[in-house]
Design a protein around this motif. Structure first.
Motif, PDB file in Angstrom:
ATOM      1  N   GLN A   1       0.865  -1.177   0.000  1.00 19.41           N
ATOM      2  CA  GLN A   1       0.000   0.000   0.000  1.00 19.41           C
ATOM      3  C   GLN A   1       0.905   1.232   0.000  1.00 19.41           C
TER       4      GLN A   1
ATOM      5  N   GLY B   1       0.792   4.066   5.178  1.00 19.07           N
ATOM      6  CA  GLY B   1       0.520   3.156   6.286  1.00 19.07           C
ATOM      7  C   GLY B   1      -0.965   2.991   6.549  1.00 19.07           C
ATOM      8  N   ALA B   2      -1.814   3.630   5.757  1.00 13.63           N
ATOM      9  CA  ALA B   2      -3.253   3.553   5.950  1.00 13.63           C
ATOM     10  C   ALA B   2      -3.973   3.477   4.606  1.00 13.63           C
ATOM     11  N   GLY B   3      -3.445   2.700   3.708  1.00 20.75           N
ATOM     12  CA  GLY B   3      -4.140   2.467   2.447  1.00 20.75           C
ATOM     13  C   GLY B   3      -3.711   3.399   1.324  1.00 20.75           C
ATOM     14  N   ARG B   4      -4.459   3.314   0.237  1.00 24.10           N
ATOM     15  CA  ARG B   4      -4.091   4.016  -0.991  1.00 24.10           C
ATOM     16  C   ARG B   4      -4.779   5.370  -1.080  1.00 24.10           C
TER      17      ARG B   4
ATOM     18  N   VAL C   1      -4.927   6.882  14.415  1.00 23.22           N
ATOM     19  CA  VAL C   1      -4.330   7.299  13.142  1.00 23.22           C
ATOM     20  C   VAL C   1      -4.185   6.155  12.138  1.00 23.22           C
ATOM     21  N   ARG C   2      -4.136   4.920  12.638  1.00 28.03           N
ATOM     22  CA  ARG C   2      -3.988   3.807  11.702  1.00 28.03           C
ATOM     23  C   ARG C   2      -5.350   3.251  11.305  1.00 28.03           C
ATOM     24  N   SER C   3      -5.572   3.198  10.015  1.00 28.72           N
ATOM     25  CA  SER C   3      -6.838   2.690   9.504  1.00 28.72           C
ATOM     26  C   SER C   3      -6.562   1.972   8.197  1.00 28.72           C
ATOM     27  N   GLU C   4      -7.576   1.278   7.694  1.00 28.20           N
ATOM     28  CA  GLU C   4      -7.378   0.563   6.433  1.00 28.20           C
ATOM     29  C   GLU C   4      -7.610   1.464   5.231  1.00 28.20           C
ATOM     30  N   ARG C   5      -8.323   2.555   5.468  1.00 26.58           N
ATOM     31  CA  ARG C   5      -8.544   3.529   4.394  1.00 26.58           C
ATOM     32  C   ARG C   5      -8.215   4.898   4.959  1.00 26.58           C
TER      33      ARG C   5
END
Lengths: 386, 362
Positions: free
Chosen positions: A214, A217-220, B173-177
């Motif tokens: 990615q 660190g949190a996706g695209r 702050v950390r997420s998948e999106r």
């Protein structure tokens, strides 16, 4: 007639300000002859049937097809395939001593080489490296090439060896890879690459984009401009791994060229790295020195895209902070030709700068790093000539 | 001395004015301590599974790591910062704070179950109200949400957001999106509807790597590099037009530092100038949007020398952006004397209390 020496002793040098461009992109595709002629027929056939299998790319279309400056397009509607056009538009125009070609195209179009047959990926990287050596370096003596490698595939070291020990060995002055991949760069799987760079005494360059799972660190990101604005996420993730894994204690001669990765983040980030080391010293007690010292000793940076503070009068402070922290000999001019955000040597290193800074950034720093001489009587006019 | 400790000095000698500490942590002592605030089905679900609670806190703050709690603030047999009396004796009393904002990072997003995670958030918020907010008027707090489910998150914001003690929604702050993306709009709609700040805080999902390049070996690497996740999230919010869609949205950035902010702002400004046809809703320079909509905690600061650091503060281009915090009980080595020397005299009251008072409407 008696000739009297009249050159004032105080004048540092009347010679021109030599220029080396350390980020300059050939952009051929695998179907261009310059690449295809080095690709086994088997993989040419495979590509024509199954494509490159590159997932992930193209989801945020850029402002134009090749993210090019408008005048870099040739009569066939292509960009970055004609060495002569590039020479005319940049190398001759700015009277450069040398150009270090960088071709992230190899890892962009192959998505790092990870989603296609292994042998095809390796062949593609080899074909790109050969295109740079034969078509580009063959077209002008001032071109030098980077060896693009697939950082996450076995065979990367063999490709470095093939290039350096082949007929064009002296043309290859750098190994180039993506600043992001399957793992942080300090992991042991990458150490044979560092060993090869030390063995051939060539820098290891990193150039955007990241080819990890990615882009953050949190996706695209959704937008090309957003990705561009946050390129700093790549070095911010890369540097701590290099430092805290102890890479530079094992490879004391390793030289890192961070290309198109910015440089104004370096000094404040070195404070954070040192603070981290101080706070978490028990975890990383294997380090011989403070993180900032490794940064100063092992890293070089390129100018493009030019750092533009909010107000022009802040510019001097940005350079001073960098220089006072010990990085005066670590910044190298780059144009990023043929991209839309191309910087000329005059824009990157304005005439208002002190001459010694201009000399260092325009050519001297790169000359020392890559071992490329500045050609006599080549470059920009020196202000002391007038 | 450091920003957080007062040993060897006196609070009023250091700063005689008002103090608001915008980031102190309250740690849940154990999952059992939430049972009084949890629906029976989830108490039973916890007990029959032998579940010890979410894994998020111990990844974000490994219990034994030096940074997780100062030695002075570790007590035998007790989780640091897990009781009001600890916070009172360690921070609130010696620092004579006007207000302190309690952040409870319990790792809601390291639990996948789509009903259980919101239930856990409800129990944490009710625990914060009963055990912290109701017991000390100096406290305000962030409410927690199941951030991976924006609809459920908005429902929780509406459920407790009107409590006068809650001033902020914690967004780990950390997420998948990336948080600028439109799927998260219900969270910002609910936050602005309830007049709450959205606070980015270290932590979040424990899945996939916290970087663009895989899992780090050492905690120190992840710790140093966490700046890049903040930077990516805030860039997303700027370019997606979150602040045009929600013009009253206020964001606070905790535990992310601030020394990177000017350069990041310049980079966004530059790309906006060259590429803004892609995001035409971004109607002004990104750094102006940052100044209008974001504030940054100073814990940690991780600064250089006073002279170097003065440049960074100058380049922020506003005296309003920084807010004092101890980040209790975490260990930092920042010096408050140095920070006060770094900022201009006119900025010191803002740094120590006024910017937070304004941002959180205290």
């Amino acid at each position: 007639m008696t000739i009297t020496e009249t050159t004032p002793a105080a004048v540092t040098s009347p010679r021109k300000l030599g220029v080396i461009d350390v980020d300059f992109h050939p952009m051929p595709t695998p179907t261009d002859k310059q690449v295809a002629e080095h690709l086994p027929q088997k993989w040419r056939d495979y590509i024509s049937r199954y494509g490159l299998g590159s997932f992930g790319g193209g989801v945020s279309p850029a402002q134009r097809e090749f993210t090019h400056r408008l005048d870099a397009i040739d009569e066939n509607g292509r960009v970055g395939v004609d060495p002569q056009l590039a020479v005319e538009q940049v190398v001759d125009m700015f009277d450069m001593s040398a150009v270090v070609l960088t071709c992230p195209q190899a890892y962009i179009i192959t998505n790092g080489g990870v989603n296609m047959p292994h042998d095809m990926a390796i062949s593609l990287y080899s074909a790109y490296n050969d295109a740079l050596a034969y078509t580009w370096c063959g077209a002008d003596d001032r071109f030098r090439a980077s060896i693009s490698i697939a950082r996450d595939l076995p065979g990367a070291v063999e490709e470095i060896e093939r290039c350096k020990e082949g007929p064009n060995g002296d043309k290859f002055v750098q190994v180039l890879m993506s600043p992001a991949g399957a793992d942080p760069i300090g992991k042991r799987r990458y150490w044979p690459i560092f060993e090869a760079c030390e063995r051939y005494n060539i820098p290891l360059g990193f150039h955007v984009p990241g080819m990890g799972r990615q882009p953050t660190g949190a996706g695209r990101q959704n937008f090309y401009s957003e990705m561009h604005a946050a390129f700093a996420v790549l070095p911010l993730a890369m540097v701590p791994s290099f430092v805290f894994e102890g890479v530079f204690d094992h490879f004391p001669k390793l030289k890192i060229a961070a290309l198109e990765l910015g440089w104004d983040w370096v000094v404040p980030y070195s404070w954070r790295l040192d603070a981290t080391y101080s706070k978490l010293r028990d975890e990383v007690s294997h380090l011989a020195r403070k993180p900032s010292e490794y940064l100063k000793e092992h890293f070089w940076f390129s100018t493009q895209p030019l750092e533009e503070p909010e107000h022009p009068e802040q510019t001097e402070g940005v350079y001073q902070m960098f220089e006072e922290a010990g990085f005066a000999d670590r910044l190298m001019f780059s144009s990023d030709y043929p991209h839309w955000d191309f910087d000329s040597p005059y824009e990157s290193v304005p005439e208002s700068f002190p001459e010694d800074r201009r000399r260092r950034i325009l050519g001297e720093n790169a000359s020392k790093l890559y071992g490329l001489p500045l050609l006599p009587d080549s470059g920009l006019p020196s202000p002391t000539e007038f | 001395m450091t920003t957080a400790l007062l040993s060897g000095t006196n609070r009023t000698d250091l700063w005689s004015g008002s103090i608001i500490d915008c980031d102190v942590h309250a740690n849940v002592p154990s999952i059992e301590s939430l049972f009084d605030y949890m629906e029976p089905v989830w108490v039973q679900g916890t007990q029959e599974r032998g579940w010890r609670g979410p894994t998020g806190p111990r990844y974000a703050y490994p219990p034994g790591a030096t940074t997780t709690a100062r030695p002075e603030w570790r007590r035998d047999g007790e989780e640091p910062a897990s009781r009001l009396r600890m916070l009172q004796s360690d921070i609130l009393d010696p620092w004579q704070v006007d207000r302190a904002i309690v952040n409870c990072y319990y790792g809601i997003d390291s639990l996948r179950h789509p009903d259980w995670a919101p239930a856990l958030a409800r129990s944490v918020n009710d625990w914060i109200i009963a055990e912290w907010l109701d017991k000390d008027p100096r406290l305000a707090a962030s409410l927690v949400i199941p951030a991976r489910d924006p609809i459920a998150a908005a429902a929780e914001i509406d459920r407790v957001g009107s409590h006068p003690g809650f001033v902020q929604v914690m967004l780990p702050v950390r997420s998948e999106r990336l948080y600028g993306q439109r799927i998260f709009y219900p969270i910002y709609a609910a936050a602005t509807r309830n007049n709450l700040v959205v606070g980015l805080q270290w932590g979040g999902t424990t899945e996939d790597a916290p970087s663009p390049t895989g899992y780090s070996s050492y905690y120190a690497e992840q710790y140093a590099a966490e700046t890049q996740v903040y930077l990516a999230q805030l860039t997303s919010m700027v370019f997606e037009g979150t602040f045009q869609k929600f013009p009253t949205l206020r964001v606070a950035v905790m535990e992310g530092g601030f020394s990177w902010v000017p350069m990041w702002g310049w980079s966004m400004n530059k790309k906006w100038k060259g590429l803004r046809r892609e995001t035409p809703w971004v109607d002004r320079l990104p750094l102006e949007i940052v100044r209008d909509h974001m504030r940054f905690s100073v814990a940690p600061s991780d600064l250089g020398t006073v002279e170097e650091s003065k440049r960074i503060v100058d380049w922020l281009g506003s005296e309003d952006l920084l807010m004092f915090a101890t980040d209790y009980p975490h260990l930092h080595e920042d010096s408050l004397e140095k920070l006060l020397e770094v900022v201009p005299e006119s900025m010191r009251p803002k740094l120590m209390s006024e910017s937070a008072r304004d941002w959180y409407r205290l």
